[in-house]
Scaffold this motif. Structure first.
Motif, short mmCIF file in Angstrom:
data_model
loop_
_atom_site.label_atom_id
_atom_site.label_comp_id
_atom_site.label_asym_id
_atom_site.label_seq_id
_atom_site.Cartn_x
_atom_site.Cartn_y
_atom_site.Cartn_z
N GLN A 279 -13.48 -29.93 22.75
CA GLN A 279 -14.69 -30.75 22.82
C GLN A 279 -14.77 -31.27 24.25
OE1 GLN A 279 -14.75 -33.66 19.63
NE2 GLN A 279 -15.16 -32.08 18.10
N LEU A 280 -15.50 -30.52 25.09
CA LEU A 280 -15.45 -30.74 26.53
C LEU A 280 -16.85 -30.88 27.11
CD1 LEU A 280 -13.81 -30.60 29.26
CD2 LEU A 280 -14.21 -28.12 29.18
N LEU A 281 -17.03 -31.88 27.96
CA LEU A 281 -18.24 -32.03 28.78
C LEU A 281 -17.78 -32.07 30.23
CD1 LEU A 281 -21.25 -32.62 29.30
CD2 LEU A 281 -20.73 -35.04 28.94
N LEU A 282 -18.25 -31.11 31.03
CA LEU A 282 -17.71 -30.98 32.38
C LEU A 282 -18.82 -30.73 33.40
CD1 LEU A 282 -15.08 -30.71 34.09
CD2 LEU A 282 -15.21 -28.24 33.65
N ASN A 283 -18.82 -31.54 34.48
CA ASN A 283 -19.69 -31.28 35.63
C ASN A 283 -19.04 -30.19 36.47
OD1 ASN A 283 -21.41 -33.31 34.82
ND2 ASN A 283 -20.65 -34.83 36.26
N LYS B 150 -32.55 -31.04 28.16
CA LYS B 150 -31.15 -30.77 28.48
C LYS B 150 -30.23 -31.82 27.88
CE LYS B 150 -29.91 -29.56 32.52
NZ LYS B 150 -29.72 -29.58 34.00
N VAL B 151 -30.64 -33.08 28.04
CA VAL B 151 -29.83 -34.17 27.49
C VAL B 151 -29.79 -34.10 25.97
CG1 VAL B 151 -29.65 -36.67 27.24
CG2 VAL B 151 -30.18 -35.69 29.47
N GLU B 152 -30.92 -33.83 25.36
CA GLU B 152 -30.98 -33.71 23.91
C GLU B 152 -30.10 -32.55 23.44
OE1 GLU B 152 -31.55 -34.40 20.03
OE2 GLU B 152 -32.07 -35.72 21.71
N ALA B 153 -30.08 -31.47 24.20
CA ALA B 153 -29.24 -30.33 23.85
C ALA B 153 -27.76 -30.71 23.86
CB ALA B 153 -29.49 -29.17 24.81
N GLU B 154 -27.35 -31.47 24.87
CA GLU B 154 -25.96 -31.92 24.94
C GLU B 154 -25.60 -32.77 23.73
OE1 GLU B 154 -25.18 -33.90 28.59
OE2 GLU B 154 -25.51 -32.12 29.83
N ARG B 155 -26.49 -33.69 23.40
CA ARG B 155 -26.24 -34.56 22.25
C ARG B 155 -26.18 -33.77 20.96
NH1 ARG B 155 -30.71 -38.99 24.31
NH2 ARG B 155 -29.38 -40.06 25.83
N PHE B 156 -27.07 -32.79 20.83
CA PHE B 156 -27.13 -32.00 19.61
C PHE B 156 -25.86 -31.16 19.45
CE2 PHE B 156 -28.31 -28.30 17.06
CZ PHE B 156 -28.92 -28.92 15.97
N VAL B 157 -25.44 -30.52 20.53
CA VAL B 157 -24.23 -29.69 20.48
C VAL B 157 -23.02 -30.56 20.18
CG1 VAL B 157 -22.65 -28.29 21.88
CG2 VAL B 157 -25.11 -27.85 21.96
N SER B 158 -22.91 -31.69 20.86
CA SER B 158 -21.75 -32.58 20.66
C SER B 158 -21.66 -33.09 19.23
CB SER B 158 -21.84 -33.77 21.61
OG SER B 158 -21.84 -33.36 22.96
N LYS B 159 -22.81 -33.34 18.63
CA LYS B 159 -22.84 -33.90 17.28
C LYS B 159 -22.62 -32.85 16.20
CE LYS B 159 -25.83 -36.56 14.13
NZ LYS B 159 -27.15 -37.24 13.98
N ASN B 160 -23.06 -31.62 16.46
CA ASN B 160 -23.11 -30.63 15.38
C ASN B 160 -22.13 -29.47 15.52
OD1 ASN B 160 -25.62 -31.44 13.64
ND2 ASN B 160 -26.30 -31.63 15.76
#
Length: 299
Positions: free
Chosen positions: A258-262, A173-183
Motif C-alpha cells: 500500500q504505497l503512495l510515492l512521488n 487525479k486526487v479522487e482516483a488516488e482516494r478511490f484506489v486507496s480505499k478499494n
C-alpha cells in the motif's frame, strides 16, 4: 510453474509503449511473464503489435468496463495490473468533467480487480502532460501535474502533504488516488513528474516535452519559457525501471503493498533551464529563450 501475468492498461500510450517494449526486450521478463495490454483505439498500431508479438491486445472501455472480462477469460487472472490510462489534457477535462471522472477514476477497473481478492497488485499512474499545458505552478518537486494536485505555494512537497487541485483534471487525479486507496488491498500509486525520453515505437500524437522544446527552438524564433515553475523531470526508462522493480518485488515476495510515492528525477529545473539544456545539446542559441513569469500568460 506458470508465467506471471501482467496487464498494461493504456498500452498504446507513451509510458505504456515504453513498458511493453522494455518487458518484451528483457530476456528474464520474457521467460517469467506473460504480457497483455489494453487499447481504446481500434485496432492497436501495427508497429507496436510487430514489436511485441507475444503481448495480447484487448480493446477496453474504461468508462463502462466493457472488455475487461475478456482479459480474464482469454488471458487469465492477472498478477499485476499497471494502469497508465488517463484523460490528461486539462482543457478537455474542463469541457467534459463527466468524461474526465469516468476515465481517470478507475471505478470499473478496480471493480474487476476486486473479483480476484488480494491476489493482484494495481500499480496506478497518472499520465504525462504536454509541456504547453502545465500552469499555475511556482515550485514543486515530484508530482505529475503540479498545477492540479498541489497548490504550488512551497518547494519539495511530500506524499503526506494535502492535495489541493485547482481544476477538473486535478480533482479527477486526487479522487482516483482516494478511490484506489480505499478499494484496493494491494496498490502502488506513483505520482510522476514530467516524463521525457525518446518517441515510442508507434509515435503518439501528443507533443512530448523535450521534442516540443526542440521543435520550437529549431524554428529560430524567440520563445517564451517560464522561469518561476520548477519540476523534477523523470526519464521514461527510469520510471519503467521503478515499475518493473515493484512488479518483480510483488511477484517474488507477495507481501501486502500500500504505497503512495512521488516519482521525479534528480534535478529540480525551471522551463527556462529545460530549454537551455535542449539548446546546449542541439546547438541552438540560448538567445532564443526568453524567460517570463507564468503569470504573464494569464494577466
Amino acid at each position: 510453474m506458470r508465467k506471471k501475468r501482467v496487464v498494461i492498461v493504456g498500452g498504446t500510450g507513451y509510458l505504456g509503449q515504453h513498458l511493453l517494449q522494455s518487458l518484451a526486450d528483457d530476456p528474464v521478463a520474457n521467460s517469467t511473464l506473460s504480457l497483455a495490454f489494453t487499447h481504446h483505439s481500434v485496432p492497436p498500431p501495427h508497429a507496436l503489435l510487430n514489436a511485441v508479438p507475444h503481448a495480447l491486445p484487448f480493446h477496453v472501455d474504461l468508462r463502462s468496463g466493457d472488455g475487461l472480462s475478456a482479459i480474464s477469460d482469454a488471458f487469465g487472472q492477472p498478477d499485476v495490473v499497471i494502469n497508465c490510462a488517463a484523460l490528461s489534457v486539462p482543457r478537455v477535462c474542463e469541457s467534459d468533467p463527466e468524461a474526465a471522472m469516468s476515465v481517470n477514476v478507475p471505478t470499473s477497473l478496480v471493480k474487476w480487480l476486486s473479483s480476484f481478492g488480494d491476489a493482484t497488485l494495481l500499480i496506478h499512474l497518472s499520465t504525462d502532460q504536454e509541456i504547453r499545458f502545465f500552469f499555475l505552478i511556482h515550485s514543486l518537486e515530484n508530482d505529475l501535474d503540479i498545477s492540479v494536485v498541489y497548490e504550488g505555494t512551497k518547494s519539495f512537497y511530500k506524499e503526506e502533504d494535502e492535495a489541493a487541485p485547482v481544476n477538473v483534471y486535478g480533482k479527477s487525479k486526487v479522487e482516483a488516488e482516494r478511490f484506489v486507496s480505499k478499494n484496493c488491498q494491494n496498490f502502488a500509486i506513483l505520482r510522476s513528474s514530467i516524463i521525457y525520453g525518446p518517441q515510442t515505437i508507434s509515435p503518439v500524437p501528443k507533443s512530448l516535452p523535450i521534442q516540443w522544446i526542440d521543435g520550437a527552438l529549431a524554428k529560430g524564433e524567440t520563445m517564451n519559457f517560464f522561469n518561476d515553475e520548477f519540476r523534477c523531470p523523470v526519464f521514461v526508462k527510469d520510471l519503467v525501471s521503478i515499475i518493473q522493480f515493484l512488479t518483480n518485488q510483488w511477484i517474488s515476495e507477495g507481501k501486502q503493498v500500500q504505497l503512495l510515492l512521488n516519482v521525479g528525477g534528480p534535478d529540480r529545473v525551471s522551463r527556462v533551464q529545460m530549454a537551455e539544456a535542449v539548446a546546449l545539446v542541439r546547438g541552438y542559441s540560448t538567445s532564443l529563450i526568453k524567460p517570463v513569469p507564468s503569470s504573464s500568460v494569464f494577466f
